[in-house]
Each structure stands twice: as structure tokens, then as C-alpha cells.
Design a protein around this motif. Structure first.
Motif, short mmCIF file in Angstrom:
data_model
loop_
_atom_site.label_atom_id
_atom_site.label_comp_id
_atom_site.label_asym_id
_atom_site.label_seq_id
_atom_site.Cartn_x
_atom_site.Cartn_y
_atom_site.Cartn_z
N ALA A 154 0.83 -1.20 0.00
CA ALA A 154 0.00 0.00 0.00
C ALA A 154 0.87 1.26 0.00
O ALA A 154 0.55 2.26 -0.66
N THR A 155 1.96 1.20 0.74
CA THR A 155 2.89 2.32 0.76
C THR A 155 3.51 2.53 -0.61
O THR A 155 3.60 3.65 -1.12
N GLU A 156 3.93 1.43 -1.23
CA GLU A 156 4.52 1.52 -2.56
C GLU A 156 3.52 2.10 -3.55
O GLU A 156 3.87 2.93 -4.40
N ALA A 157 2.25 1.67 -3.45
CA ALA A 157 1.23 2.17 -4.37
C ALA A 157 1.03 3.68 -4.20
O ALA A 157 0.87 4.41 -5.19
N ALA A 158 1.03 4.16 -2.95
CA ALA A 158 0.87 5.59 -2.70
C ALA A 158 2.02 6.38 -3.29
O ALA A 158 1.84 7.46 -3.87
N LEU A 159 3.23 5.83 -3.17
CA LEU A 159 4.40 6.49 -3.72
C LEU A 159 4.38 6.50 -5.24
O LEU A 159 4.73 7.51 -5.87
N ARG A 160 3.96 5.41 -5.84
CA ARG A 160 3.89 5.34 -7.30
C ARG A 160 2.85 6.33 -7.85
O ARG A 160 3.05 6.96 -8.90
#
Length: 208
Positions: A75-81
Motif C-alpha cells: 500500500a505504501t509503494e502504491a501511494a508512492l507510485r
């Protein structure tokens, strides 16, 4: 993918960010504004401010890509992307405006990207709450820079102003998203170090 594969992908992204022309999905925010009448000094000043903002977006791209590479939570990676994608649009908007003003992007963008990517990867490796906290603080500081530039732009340059206004909205949304995902407030020394690094970049990019 393996770590090597990921690094190759990130290297390709870096090259595209620094060398290729950025693309935008959304319409250009300044599309409804006519080119203002400005003298050469005003044009140079407006272009220099937009060059700073463009370099800031190069740094943001690098930070978020580095953070996403080492993020532990999907979820963190998705927010950053997602934030990175909108920063790409900001690159396109700023680059177009810089060219309209008859100027050039910062020659030091490869340096800004490399340093920011390393910082982002380190922030991601520290854990997701610090990773997201770093994202939020970055966006907060970018928002303050944009607000300052809105005050310093030539009064009649509504095209540049429209671009910065939309960027300001996007940056605030990114900061809020990061906090909602559990971002922690960074220690004061880290915030001060970020401000110092940002000051070096902005003062240099104004001229180079």
C-alpha cells in the motif's frame, strides 16, 4: 523481479526523467490563459522560478522512486507510485512553460536526481512510517516553495501561476495521503537538513 532487474528499471526511469520529454494525462493548467506581455528581465525571472520548480519535480520523482523501491508495504509503494505519476505531469507542465519563456532546464538535473534517489531509498529502508513521513514532509516543503514563487512571479504571468496553483493542490493531496497511510512526523534535525538541501538546490537551479 530480482534486485538487479529493479535497479535496471529504476535506472531507465532516471534517464527518462532527466533526458526525455515528460508527458501529461491531464490538460495543461495554463491552457485558458494567453501569453502575457513581459520584458526580458521579467521573462528571465519567471523562467528561473519555473526551472527551480522543474528541478524540484525531478528531485520528487527520484525520491519517490527510491522510496518505492525499498518500501515494505504494498500500500505504501502504491501511494508512492501514484504521487510519482502526478509529479511526472508536473515535469511536463514546467518544461513546456520554461521553453515558452525561452529558457532551459537545469543542467544539474542528473545530479539532483541521483542524490534524491539515494535519499529516497534510504528513507524507504528505515520503515514505512518514516518513509511516508518523509513523503509528507517533502510535499509540505514543496508547497511552501510554490507559495513563495506565486508571490515572486511577475504579476501578469497568469500562465505560470495557473501551473503552480494546480501543483500546489496536488502536493497538498500527496502529503495528506501519506499521513493517512500512517506517516510519522520527522524529527526536527531531519526537517532542517531537508530544508538546507532544498535551499542549495533552489539557489543553484535559479541560475544553472
Amino acid at each position: 523481479m530480482s534486485l538487479l532487474d529493479n535497479l535496471i528499471v529504476e535506472f531507465d526511469k532516471g534517464l527518462r526523467t532527466v533526458l526525455a520529454q515528460a508527458q501529461t494525462v491531464r490538460p495543461f493548467p495554463d491552457r485558458n490563459h494567453a501569453e502575457p506581455s513581459m520584458d526580458e528581465q521579467e521573462k528571465r525571472h519567471a523562467a528561473a522560478l519555473m526551472r527551480i520548480n522543474h528541478s524540484g519535480e525531478v528531485c520528487a520523482q527520484a525520491l519517490y522512486n527510491g522510496q518505492a523501491l525499498t518500501a515494505r508495504n504494498p500500500a505504501t509503494e502504491a501511494a508512492l507510485r501514484e504521487a510519482s505519476q502526478e509529479e511526472t505531469e508536473h515535469l511536463a507542465w514546467c518544461e513546456k512553460r520554461i521553453h515558452e519563456l525561452g529558457s532551459h532546464k537545469s543542467l544539474l538535473n542528473p545530479l539532483w536526481y541521483t542524490g534524491s534517489f539515494a535519499i529516497g531509498a534510504l528513507a524507504g529502508a528505515l520503515g514505512d512510517k518514516w518513509n511516508l513521513g518523509f513523503l509528507a514532509e517533502t510535499e509540505n516543503q514543496v508547497g511552501k516553495h510554490i507559495e513563495d514563487h506565486l508571490q515572486r512571479l511577475p504579476q501578469q504571468d497568469e500562465k505560470s501561476r495557473a501551473i503552480l496553483e494546480q501543483m500546489k493542490v496536488d502536493e497538498a493531496k500527496h502529503a495528506t495521503t501519506a499521513l493517512n497511510y500512517g506517516g510519522a512526523e520527522l524529527p526536527l534535525p531531519v526537517k532542517l537538513a531537508m530544508k538546507l538541501t532544498s535551499k542549495i538546490m533552489t539557489r543553484t537551479a535559479y541560475w544553472i
